[in-house]
Design a protein around this motif. Structure first.
Motif, mmCIF file in Angstrom:
data_model
loop_
_atom_site.group_PDB
_atom_site.id
_atom_site.type_symbol
_atom_site.label_atom_id
_atom_site.label_comp_id
_atom_site.label_asym_id
_atom_site.label_seq_id
_atom_site.Cartn_x
_atom_site.Cartn_y
_atom_site.Cartn_z
ATOM 1 N N VAL A 1 32.988 37.878 -59.340
ATOM 2 C CA VAL A 1 32.547 37.793 -60.738
ATOM 3 C C VAL A 1 33.020 39.022 -61.516
ATOM 4 O O VAL A 1 33.519 38.908 -62.641
ATOM 5 C CB VAL A 1 31.015 37.660 -60.817
ATOM 6 C CG1 VAL A 1 30.540 37.705 -62.273
ATOM 7 C CG2 VAL A 1 30.560 36.350 -60.169
ATOM 8 N N LEU A 2 32.863 40.199 -60.913
ATOM 9 C CA LEU A 2 33.283 41.445 -61.568
ATOM 10 C C LEU A 2 34.764 41.420 -61.919
ATOM 11 O O LEU A 2 35.163 41.769 -63.038
ATOM 12 C CB LEU A 2 32.990 42.629 -60.651
ATOM 13 C CG LEU A 2 33.483 44.008 -61.117
ATOM 14 C CD1 LEU A 2 32.728 44.455 -62.357
ATOM 15 C CD2 LEU A 2 33.340 45.045 -60.005
ATOM 16 N N THR A 3 35.601 40.968 -60.984
ATOM 17 C CA THR A 3 37.042 40.974 -61.228
ATOM 18 C C THR A 3 37.446 39.879 -62.219
ATOM 19 O O THR A 3 38.382 40.073 -63.000
ATOM 20 C CB THR A 3 37.815 40.823 -59.907
ATOM 21 O OG1 THR A 3 37.357 39.660 -59.200
ATOM 22 C CG2 THR A 3 37.603 42.048 -59.024
ATOM 23 N N ALA A 4 36.737 38.748 -62.177
ATOM 24 C CA ALA A 4 37.017 37.692 -63.167
ATOM 25 C C ALA A 4 36.674 38.175 -64.576
ATOM 26 O O ALA A 4 37.421 37.936 -65.534
ATOM 27 C CB ALA A 4 36.235 36.425 -62.832
ATOM 28 N N LEU A 5 35.553 38.876 -64.711
ATOM 29 C CA LEU A 5 35.152 39.404 -66.015
ATOM 30 C C LEU A 5 36.097 40.510 -66.476
ATOM 31 O O LEU A 5 36.374 40.640 -67.679
ATOM 32 C CB LEU A 5 33.709 39.925 -65.952
ATOM 33 C CG LEU A 5 32.635 38.859 -65.781
ATOM 34 C CD1 LEU A 5 31.248 39.507 -65.674
ATOM 35 C CD2 LEU A 5 32.659 37.854 -66.922
ATOM 36 N N ALA A 6 36.613 41.294 -65.526
ATOM 37 C CA ALA A 6 37.605 42.316 -65.892
ATOM 38 C C ALA A 6 38.840 41.650 -66.471
ATOM 39 O O ALA A 6 39.404 42.109 -67.479
ATOM 40 C CB ALA A 6 37.968 43.155 -64.663
ATOM 41 N N GLY A 7 39.285 40.555 -65.851
ATOM 42 C CA GLY A 7 40.422 39.821 -66.383
ATOM 43 C C GLY A 7 40.145 39.281 -67.772
ATOM 44 O O GLY A 7 41.020 39.301 -68.645
ATOM 45 N N TYR A 8 38.930 38.814 -67.989
ATOM 46 C CA TYR A 8 38.551 38.262 -69.293
ATOM 47 C C TYR A 8 38.556 39.345 -70.375
ATOM 48 O O TYR A 8 39.178 39.192 -71.423
ATOM 49 C CB TYR A 8 37.163 37.627 -69.196
ATOM 50 C CG TYR A 8 36.683 36.980 -70.478
ATOM 51 C CD1 TYR A 8 36.939 35.640 -70.738
ATOM 52 C CD2 TYR A 8 35.977 37.708 -71.430
ATOM 53 C CE1 TYR A 8 36.501 35.041 -71.917
ATOM 54 C CE2 TYR A 8 35.541 37.124 -72.610
ATOM 55 C CZ TYR A 8 35.800 35.785 -72.842
ATOM 56 O OH TYR A 8 35.374 35.205 -74.014
ATOM 57 N N PHE A 9 37.867 40.431 -70.135
ATOM 58 C CA PHE A 9 37.709 41.457 -71.164
ATOM 59 C C PHE A 9 38.961 42.306 -71.373
ATOM 60 O O PHE A 9 39.181 42.826 -72.475
ATOM 61 C CB PHE A 9 36.525 42.362 -70.830
ATOM 62 C CG PHE A 9 35.188 41.735 -71.092
ATOM 63 C CD1 PHE A 9 34.776 41.438 -72.383
ATOM 64 C CD2 PHE A 9 34.329 41.416 -70.044
ATOM 65 C CE1 PHE A 9 33.546 40.852 -72.633
ATOM 66 C CE2 PHE A 9 33.104 40.836 -70.279
ATOM 67 C CZ PHE A 9 32.703 40.545 -71.579
ATOM 68 N N CYS A 10 39.784 42.466 -70.321
ATOM 69 C CA CYS A 10 40.947 43.340 -70.442
ATOM 70 C C CYS A 10 42.164 42.637 -71.038
ATOM 71 O O CYS A 10 43.102 43.299 -71.461
ATOM 72 C CB CYS A 10 41.320 43.928 -69.079
ATOM 73 S SG CYS A 10 40.119 45.124 -68.462
ATOM 74 N N SER A 11 42.149 41.312 -71.066
ATOM 75 C CA SER A 11 43.270 40.584 -71.661
ATOM 76 C C SER A 11 43.256 40.746 -73.174
ATOM 77 O O SER A 11 42.343 41.352 -73.734
ATOM 78 C CB SER A 11 43.206 39.116 -71.261
ATOM 79 O OG SER A 11 43.489 38.979 -69.884
ATOM 80 N N ASP A 12 44.252 40.173 -73.815
ATOM 81 C CA ASP A 12 44.504 40.337 -75.248
ATOM 82 C C ASP A 12 43.232 40.577 -76.077
ATOM 83 O O ASP A 12 42.409 39.681 -76.246
ATOM 84 C CB ASP A 12 45.211 39.098 -75.777
ATOM 85 C CG ASP A 12 45.764 39.305 -77.180
ATOM 86 O OD1 ASP A 12 45.400 40.312 -77.818
ATOM 87 O OD2 ASP A 12 46.541 38.458 -77.635
ATOM 88 N N PRO A 13 43.041 41.809 -76.589
ATOM 89 C CA PRO A 13 41.828 42.126 -77.355
ATOM 90 C C PRO A 13 41.749 41.401 -78.695
ATOM 91 O O PRO A 13 40.705 41.409 -79.348
ATOM 92 C CB PRO A 13 41.916 43.640 -77.552
ATOM 93 C CG PRO A 13 43.370 43.944 -77.462
ATOM 94 C CD PRO A 13 43.933 42.963 -76.484
ATOM 95 N N ASN A 14 42.835 40.771 -79.115
ATOM 96 C CA ASN A 14 42.816 40.037 -80.381
ATOM 97 C C ASN A 14 42.064 38.709 -80.273
ATOM 98 O O ASN A 14 41.751 38.087 -81.287
ATOM 99 C CB ASN A 14 44.257 39.763 -80.854
ATOM 100 C CG ASN A 14 44.983 41.045 -81.213
ATOM 101 O OD1 ASN A 14 44.404 41.947 -81.829
ATOM 102 N ND2 ASN A 14 46.241 41.150 -80.805
ATOM 103 N N HIS A 15 41.796 38.281 -79.040
ATOM 104 C CA HIS A 15 41.007 37.076 -78.837
ATOM 105 C C HIS A 15 39.522 37.457 -78.796
ATOM 106 O O HIS A 15 39.120 38.279 -77.976
ATOM 107 C CB HIS A 15 41.388 36.389 -77.523
ATOM 108 C CG HIS A 15 42.705 35.672 -77.578
ATOM 109 N ND1 HIS A 15 43.908 36.332 -77.717
ATOM 110 C CD2 HIS A 15 42.996 34.347 -77.519
ATOM 111 C CE1 HIS A 15 44.891 35.441 -77.725
ATOM 112 N NE2 HIS A 15 44.367 34.234 -77.613
ATOM 113 N N ALA A 16 38.738 36.865 -79.650
ATOM 114 C CA ALA A 16 37.309 37.164 -79.692
ATOM 115 C C ALA A 16 36.606 36.617 -78.456
ATOM 116 O O ALA A 16 37.095 35.692 -77.795
ATOM 117 C CB ALA A 16 36.684 36.557 -80.953
#
Length: 307
Positions: free
Chosen positions: A25-40
């Motif tokens: 879960v931690l690594t999946a969330l890291a992928g989510y939050f660290c990807s393109d910051p222009n996506h809300a």
């Protein structure tokens, strides 16, 4: 079959391998939050990703324990797990795992997008039908097992980038995938050396079973920590790029310094693990360092990217 005291709900919780599930879960969330910051951030997608990944990972853990219940009963480290300890019937554990896995994949597929759901399913298939049976066949199972362990960040990336367009995986997602893939080898080699006699009792073809001196394990660890450090350097470089939106960039980036210190510590212990006279003494500190390295680095990276 030996019995042990314990509640049934606690035994089912143990079946999910909560620490490994939390890491997924931690690594999946890291992928989510660290990807393109222009996506809300979309709350529905985020919740579906976190809960679906947790369910799928827990289901994989339960099915893995069902599959490995016989060798687990022979090993000191695992003989008190719920199935060999007689707390849960194997059939019930299998059904529980299949239910969790199915719910997790469906939740990510529907709540995020089909690419994220397909990657979640691919993680389960590669873990259960490649890595798990190969443990009893070849020492290359460790390399194969690093693949499902590295997929969660790109699940998060696909979930994030599919919110407003065609789901895909960006450079950040692939860098996180590579970091996890390379990290797992020195992490596991330290564990494999510590429990080499136990793995032999369980009939697993781990590299330290064929070479109990740990020399081969140390070569594997060194061969993979070097590219891991290169990937960490590429992650640091993203804070020097013109498109970086973090408030603390360049030399002011906290991730730069945390990554350098944690990586240097991890590398130092891996280097000492390669020395025959130091191997037995440093194996446990190396294993603990590897456990600490990943959440510290990923949390710092995530916070530095979003603030």
């Amino acid at each position: 079959m030996s019995e042990r005291a314990g509640s049934v709900p606690a035994a089912y919780w143990e079946l999910t391998k909560p620490r490994l599930s939390f890491l997924s879960v931690l690594t999946a969330l890291a992928g989510y939050f660290c990807s393109d910051p222009n996506h809300a951030t979309h709350p529905k997608v985020l919740v579906s990703l976190a809960l679906g990944t947790a369910l799928a990972a827990g289901g994989c853990g339960a099915i893995n324990m069902w599959w490995d219940s016989e060798p687990d009963a022979k090993m000191e480290r695992t003989r008190n797990r719920p199935i060999p300890a007689g707390l849960i019937h194997p059939g019930a554990a299998l059904l529980f795992g299949l239910l969790l896995l199915a719910l997790g994949v469906v939740l990510v597929w529907i709540g995020a997008n089909p690419l994220a759901g397909a990657l979640t399913a691919a993680t389960a298939v590669s873990y259960l039908f490649l890595y798990t049976p190969l443990k009893s066949v070849t020492s290359w199972c460790t390399l194969v097992g690093s693949l499902p362990g590295a997929i969660p960040p790109i699940i998060g990336t696909a979930a994030k980038l599919g919110q407003t367009g065609e789901p895909h995986i960006d450079r950040m997602g692939w860098l996180l995938f590579a970091l996890l893939f390379f990290w797992q080898i020195p992490h596991f080699m330290a564990l494999a050396f510590l429990w080499r006699e136990d793995y032999a009792r369980g009939g697993f073809k781990i590299v330290t079973v064929g070479d109990p001196s740990g020399r081969s394990a140390s070569v594997w660890a060194m061969a993979f920590i070097l590219p891991m450090i290169v990937v960490a350097g590429e992650l640091v470089r993203t804070f020097f790029e013109p498109g970086c939106t973090a408030s603390l960039q360049g030399w002011a980036s906290p991730f730069l310094w945390v990554s350098f210190i944690a990586g240097a510590w991890f590398f130092k212990l891996t280097l000492e693990f390669a020395l025959p006279q130091r191997r037995a003494e440093v194996a446990k500190p190396l294993f603990l360092a590897s456990i600490l390295y990943l959440p510290v680095v990923l949390l710092t990276l995530t916070l530095n990217r979003i603030f």
